[in-house]
Write a protein that holds these residues in place. Structure first.
Motif, PDB file in Angstrom:
ATOM      1  N   ILE A   4       0.961  -1.253   0.004  1.00  0.00           N
ATOM      2  CA  ILE A   4      -0.019   0.020  -0.049  1.00  0.00           C
ATOM      3  C   ILE A   4       0.939   1.224   0.133  1.00  0.00           C
ATOM      4  CG2 ILE A   4      -1.632   1.193   1.358  1.00  0.00           C
ATOM      5  CD1 ILE A   4      -2.807  -1.324   2.332  1.00  0.00           C
ATOM      6  N   ALA A   5       1.891   1.085   0.803  1.00  0.00           N
ATOM      7  CA  ALA A   5       2.774   2.318   0.992  1.00  0.00           C
ATOM      8  C   ALA A   5       3.686   2.421  -0.522  1.00  0.00           C
ATOM      9  CB  ALA A   5       3.922   2.071   2.115  1.00  0.00           C
ATOM     10  N   ILE A   6       4.047   1.727  -1.100  1.00  0.00           N
ATOM     11  CA  ILE A   6       4.831   1.604  -2.379  1.00  0.00           C
ATOM     12  C   ILE A   6       3.755   2.254  -3.414  1.00  0.00           C
ATOM     13  CG2 ILE A   6       5.741   0.350  -4.183  1.00  0.00           C
ATOM     14  CD1 ILE A   6       6.771  -1.560  -2.053  1.00  0.00           C
ATOM     15  N   ASP A   7       2.685   1.580  -3.541  1.00  0.00           N
ATOM     16  CA  ASP A   7       1.466   2.166  -4.370  1.00  0.00           C
ATOM     17  C   ASP A   7       1.301   3.747  -4.400  1.00  0.00           C
ATOM     18  OD1 ASP A   7       1.520  -0.113  -5.720  1.00  0.00           O
ATOM     19  OD2 ASP A   7      -0.399  -0.800  -4.560  1.00  0.00           O
ATOM     20  N   ALA A   8       1.139   3.953  -2.921  1.00  0.00           N
ATOM     21  CA  ALA A   8       0.895   5.424  -2.518  1.00  0.00           C
ATOM     22  C   ALA A   8       2.113   6.270  -3.001  1.00  0.00           C
ATOM     23  CB  ALA A   8       0.528   5.780  -1.025  1.00  0.00           C
ATOM     24  N   ALA A   9       3.115   5.904  -2.665  1.00  0.00           N
ATOM     25  CA  ALA A   9       4.505   6.624  -3.148  1.00  0.00           C
ATOM     26  C   ALA A   9       4.633   7.128  -4.749  1.00  0.00           C
ATOM     27  CB  ALA A   9       5.596   5.988  -2.397  1.00  0.00           C
ATOM     28  N   ARG A  10       4.432   5.764  -5.242  1.00  0.00           N
ATOM     29  CA  ARG A  10       4.389   5.879  -6.637  1.00  0.00           C
ATOM     30  C   ARG A  10       3.376   6.530  -7.481  1.00  0.00           C
ATOM     31  NH1 ARG A  10       7.079  -0.281  -7.399  1.00  0.00           N
ATOM     32  NH2 ARG A  10       9.137   0.482  -7.028  1.00  0.00           N
ATOM     33  N   ALA A  11       2.343   6.703  -6.772  1.00  0.00           N
ATOM     34  CA  ALA A  11       1.385   7.642  -7.391  1.00  0.00           C
ATOM     35  C   ALA A  11       1.674   9.140  -6.915  1.00  0.00           C
ATOM     36  CB  ALA A  11      -0.093   7.307  -6.663  1.00  0.00           C
ATOM     37  N   MET A  12       2.075   9.380  -5.873  1.00  0.00           N
ATOM     38  CA  MET A  12       2.645  10.746  -5.658  1.00  0.00           C
ATOM     39  C   MET A  12       3.841  11.029  -6.787  1.00  0.00           C
ATOM     40  SD  MET A  12       3.245  10.464  -1.343  1.00  0.00           S
ATOM     41  CE  MET A  12       3.903  12.193  -1.292  1.00  0.00           C
ATOM     42  N   LEU A  13       4.776  10.305  -6.977  1.00  0.00           N
ATOM     43  CA  LEU A  13       5.638  10.476  -7.917  1.00  0.00           C
ATOM     44  C   LEU A  13       5.191  10.901  -9.371  1.00  0.00           C
ATOM     45  CD1 LEU A  13       8.598   7.826  -6.969  1.00  0.00           C
ATOM     46  CD2 LEU A  13       8.555  10.313  -6.953  1.00  0.00           C
ATOM     47  N   ARG A  14       4.047  10.071  -9.754  1.00  0.00           N
ATOM     48  CA  ARG A  14       3.209  10.320 -10.944  1.00  0.00           C
ATOM     49  C   ARG A  14       2.381  11.702 -11.124  1.00  0.00           C
ATOM     50  NH1 ARG A  14       1.921   4.745 -10.276  1.00  0.00           N
ATOM     51  NH2 ARG A  14      -0.079   5.412  -9.599  1.00  0.00           N
TER      52      ARG A  14
END
Length: 293
Positions: free
Chosen positions: A57-67
């Motif tokens: 969940i944390a990784i998905d949220a972080a990569r969404a922030m990068l996008r």
């Protein structure tokens, strides 16, 4: 510079756009403690906050922030059936896009953490000593491999500090409080001398000497006669004692490493348990959708 700091420095150089994921609060049971951090790039990771669905969940949220170009986000997650985990605790996370100053701060933290790691002195660079170094190099300790024989030290391939010493007991005297000492030289008399020096300190987290119950008994008699009746209550000998009769160096080393790490981390585990008891769970929390918003 330690291996961990070198690895982080290389990761940050290779991945300019990253998000820092930090555990800011932990209540109840959790895979990692508060203060643990992980750094996420679009295609790679450095560190871990414990794995499982929490980390996904944390990784998905972080990569969404990068996008999306987002700068910061907070998550509050129960470690229960809502996310497919069964730890039973609850964690709060802060996700932050890292600027140049944040990266420097992360390197400073890594350097400080490396400097604070407990010291493990492996006294003897024979087959078992080198096997110990091979395993300790991957653990959160500063391992120092010491021998009087340059030819044995030259055979070491582990990324640990090596010291050629005529008087290895001097390293024992100068070691930081709370260090661990594993004595396994090529000479029983030297083993006795070094083990006595480690016990005399009175502040070692672990003192172990390779050998049998017979060798322990001989050392006890020797210490009583030559060291003013020195007690050996703090000595682990034999080291790595289990039901296994496998005498291969790597197997012996695995049992000894587990023994040493259990001793070195006992205080950390006790502290974490006390902290968990201080922070009871609350049932008045919003739904998962609200926490992920």
């Amino acid at each position: 510079m330690s291996c961990a700091v070198t690895d982080l420095s290389g990761f940050l150089a290779d991945h300019p756009s990253v998000i820092r994921v930090a555990l800011t609060r932990v209540r109840g049971s959790s895979p990692r403690n508060a203060g643990t951090e992980m750094i996420v790039s679009p295609g790679a990771l450095w560190g871990t906050i414990g794995g499982g669905q929490l980390e996904h969940i944390a990784i998905d949220a972080a990569r969404a922030m990068l996008r999306d170009g987002a700068l910061q986000r907070e998550l509050d997650l129960p470690l229960g059936p809502e996310i497919g985990q069964c730890c039973g605790g609850r964690v709060e996370l802060r996700l932050t896009r890292m600027r140049a100053s944040d990266k420097r701060a992360a390197l400073d933290r890594a350097q400080a953490d490396a400097a604070a790691l407990p010291h493990v002195y492996v006294l003897g660079a024979g087959h078992v000593g080198r096997a110990l170094a091979q395993q300790f190099q991957h653990l959160p300790v500063q391992c120092i491999l010491i021998d009087t024989r340059p030819e044995e030290l030259a055979l070491n391939t582990a990324q640990v500090e090596t010291r050629l010493r005529v008087l290895p007991e001097a390293d024992i005297w100068q070691a930081p409080a709370g260090s661990a000492f594993v004595v396994l030289t090529h000479d029983h008399a030297l083993d006795f001398l070094l083990t006595s020096a480690a016990l005399e300190r009175g502040d070692a987290a672990y003192v172990g000497m390779i050998g049998s119950a017979t060798k322990r008994a001989k050392f006890k008699r020797w210490a009583r006669t030559h060291c003013d009746g020195q007690s050996i209550d703090g000595l682990t000998c034999p080291i790595g004692a289990t039901e296994s009769r496998d005498k291969r160096p790597a197997v012996i080393a695995a049992f000894v490493v587990a023994e040493v790490m259990a001793r070195l981390t006992a205080e950390t585990a006790a502290t974490a348990s006390c902290e968990a008891l201080k922070t009871p769970m609350s049932g008045n929390k919003p739904g998962l959708e609200g926490r992920l918003a």
